[in-house]
Design an enzyme around this catalytic site. Structure first.
Site, PDB file in Angstrom:
ATOM      1  N   ILE A   1       0.820  -1.213   0.000  1.00  0.00           N
ATOM      2  CA  ILE A   1       0.000   0.000   0.000  1.00  0.00           C
ATOM      3  C   ILE A   1       0.851   1.258   0.000  1.00  0.00           C
ATOM      4  O   ILE A   1       0.334   2.364   0.106  1.00  0.00           O
ATOM      5  CB  ILE A   1      -0.918   0.027   1.237  1.00  0.00           C
ATOM      6  CG1 ILE A   1      -0.079   0.111   2.524  1.00  0.00           C
ATOM      7  CG2 ILE A   1      -1.829  -1.206   1.262  1.00  0.00           C
ATOM      8  CD1 ILE A   1      -0.874   0.400   3.776  1.00  0.00           C
TER       9      ILE A   1
ATOM     10  N   HIS B   1      -4.474  -4.366  -2.566  1.00  0.00           N
ATOM     11  CA  HIS B   1      -4.817  -4.091  -1.172  1.00  0.00           C
ATOM     12  C   HIS B   1      -5.056  -2.604  -0.932  1.00  0.00           C
ATOM     13  O   HIS B   1      -5.080  -2.155   0.219  1.00  0.00           O
ATOM     14  CB  HIS B   1      -3.729  -4.607  -0.229  1.00  0.00           C
ATOM     15  CG  HIS B   1      -3.701  -6.099  -0.120  1.00  0.00           C
ATOM     16  ND1 HIS B   1      -2.682  -6.797   0.488  1.00  0.00           N
ATOM     17  CD2 HIS B   1      -4.579  -7.048  -0.546  1.00  0.00           C
ATOM     18  CE1 HIS B   1      -2.921  -8.105   0.436  1.00  0.00           C
ATOM     19  NE2 HIS B   1      -4.064  -8.278  -0.191  1.00  0.00           N
TER      20      HIS B   1
ATOM     21  N   CYS C   1     -13.939   8.943   3.194  1.00  0.00           N
ATOM     22  CA  CYS C   1     -15.029   8.997   4.162  1.00  0.00           C
ATOM     23  C   CYS C   1     -16.040   7.912   3.807  1.00  0.00           C
ATOM     24  O   CYS C   1     -16.562   7.874   2.690  1.00  0.00           O
ATOM     25  CB  CYS C   1     -15.691  10.371   4.134  1.00  0.00           C
ATOM     26  SG  CYS C   1     -17.151  10.494   5.197  1.00  0.00           S
TER      27      CYS C   1
ATOM     28  N   CYS D   1     -18.360  16.185   5.944  1.00  0.00           N
ATOM     29  CA  CYS D   1     -19.362  15.776   6.943  1.00  0.00           C
ATOM     30  C   CYS D   1     -18.779  15.499   8.318  1.00  0.00           C
ATOM     31  O   CYS D   1     -19.504  15.106   9.232  1.00  0.00           O
ATOM     32  CB  CYS D   1     -20.131  14.556   6.440  1.00  0.00           C
ATOM     33  SG  CYS D   1     -19.142  13.033   6.387  1.00  0.00           S
TER      34      CYS D   1
ATOM     35  N   GLY E   1      12.949 -17.083   1.999  1.00  0.00           N
ATOM     36  CA  GLY E   1      12.006 -17.899   2.745  1.00  0.00           C
ATOM     37  C   GLY E   1      11.152 -18.742   1.817  1.00  0.00           C
ATOM     38  O   GLY E   1      11.036 -18.471   0.616  1.00  0.00           O
TER      39      GLY E   1
END
Length: 267
Positions: free
Chosen positions: A123, A139, A147, A175, A240
Site C-alpha cells: 500500500i 490491497h 469517508c 461531513c 524464505g
C-alpha cells in the site's frame, strides 16, 4: 579452528556467486522469451526502503501488535481513535520513505517492455513513485483516505499534515466523519475491479515474476496458480519458503535489490 571451518572457502564463495549469476541470467532469459510477463510483489520488495514486513519471524509487524485489534474494519468502526493511534504511526513512518533500487529495477523492466504490469500487495505507493506505469494495488493505497459516509477523499499529504499537527482522528472536510485509509483492512473484501484486473493478467501471463512475497495471503496467493494453469511459468525472487517453490521454474533467494540488479545486468 572451528571458526575457520565454518567459513566458506574462496572457491565455495566463487561457486555461490557463479550460481547466483547463473540464476539471474536464467531469469533474464525467461523475461526475454516471455510474450507477457507480469510481476507480483509483496512486502519484501519494500523492506530495503526501511518498511518492515508483516510476517517474518522476529521482525514482522504482526508479532508486535494484534491485527484484529488495530487493523480490522470492525476496530475502525468501533473505535476510530484507537485505530488511528496505530495507523498514524504507519503514515508518519511512510512520510520519508523512498523507492529502493528493486522498485526502480521493475520500472526499468516495464520501460524496456519486458514486464507488462505490476500487481502489488503493498500500500506504500513506491512502485508508482519509482516510475512503474501499470500498477494494480490489490490491497489499496495509502495515497488517500476516504469517508465511508459521504465518499469524499483526502490525499496522503493532507492527512499526514493533520497528524503531524496533533490531530488524533483525521475527519472528512464535508461531513466531519472519521476518515479511513483507502486500504483493505482485515474483514474487508479486496476491491473488485483491481482483483479482476489482477486475475485477468495472471491468466494471460506466460511468466509471473513473484518478488518479496510469501504467497500465503489469499486471494492474491492464488494468482500464480492461474498463471500455471494457463501453461505459464513462475519465477520467484524472495527469501524464505513459498507454497510454489516446487513448481517454480527457478528461485532467487538472495537480497532482492542484488537479485534484480543482477537480472538487469544480465539483460
Amino acid at each position: 579452528m572451528h571458526g575457520r571451518e565454518s567459513q566458506p572457502s574462496s572457491s565455495d564463495a566463487g561457486r555461490s556467486s557463479a550460481g547466483a549469476d547463473g540464476r539471474a541470467a536464467r531469469l533474464a532469459a525467461l523475461l526475454r522469451e516471455a510474450r507477457c510477463a507480469v510481476a507480483l510483489t509483496g512486502a519484501g520488495i519494500s523492506v530495503p526502503s526501511g518498511i518492515p514486513d508483516f510476517r517474518s519471524p522476529g521482525r514482522g509487524l504482526w508479532e508486535r501488535v494484534d491485527p484484529m485489534k488495530v487493523a480490522h474494519i470492525d476496530a475502525f468502526r468501533r473505535d476510530p481513535a484507537t485505530f488511528w493511534r496505530f495507523y498514524s504511526e504507519r503514515f508518519l513512518s511512510l512520510a520519508g520513505v523512498a523507492p529502493n533500487p528493486a522498485h526502480y529495477a521493475l520500472a526499468e523492466l516495464e520501460r524496456r517492455g519486458l514486464v507488462s504490469a505490476v500487481i502489488t500487495q503493498n500500500i506504500d505507493r513506491l512502485h508508482r513513485r519509482a516510475g512503474s506505469q501499470r500498477v494494480i494495488e490489490v490491497h489499496g493505497s495509502i495515497d488517500r483516505c476516504v469517508c465511508l459516509v459521504c465518499g469524499k477523499e483526502r490525499h496522503f499529504e493532507e492527512v499526514l499534515a493533520a497528524l503531524q499537527e496533533g490531530v488524533e482522528v483525521p475527519t472528512c472536510e464535508r461531513c466531519d466523519s472519521p476518515l479511513k485509509p483507502d486500504v483493505v483492512l482485515f474483514g474487508e473484501l479486496l476491491p473488485e475491479r483491481a482483483l479482476r484486473e489482477a486475475e485477468d493478467l495472471a491468466r494471460s501471463a506466460d511468466l509471473m515474476l513473484c518478488i518479496g512475497s510469501s504467497l500465503e495471503v489469499w486471494p492474491v496467493a492464488g494468482l500464480p496458480r492461474l498463471t500455471l494453469l494457463g501453461g505459464g511459468r513462475l519465477a520467484l525472487v524472495t527469501q524464505g519458503p513459498t507454497p510454489y517453490d516446487a513448481e517454480a521454474e527457478l528461485k532467487l533467494d538472495g537480497d532482492v535489490v542484488d537479485e534484480l540488479q543482477g537480472v538487469l545486468a544480465a539483460l
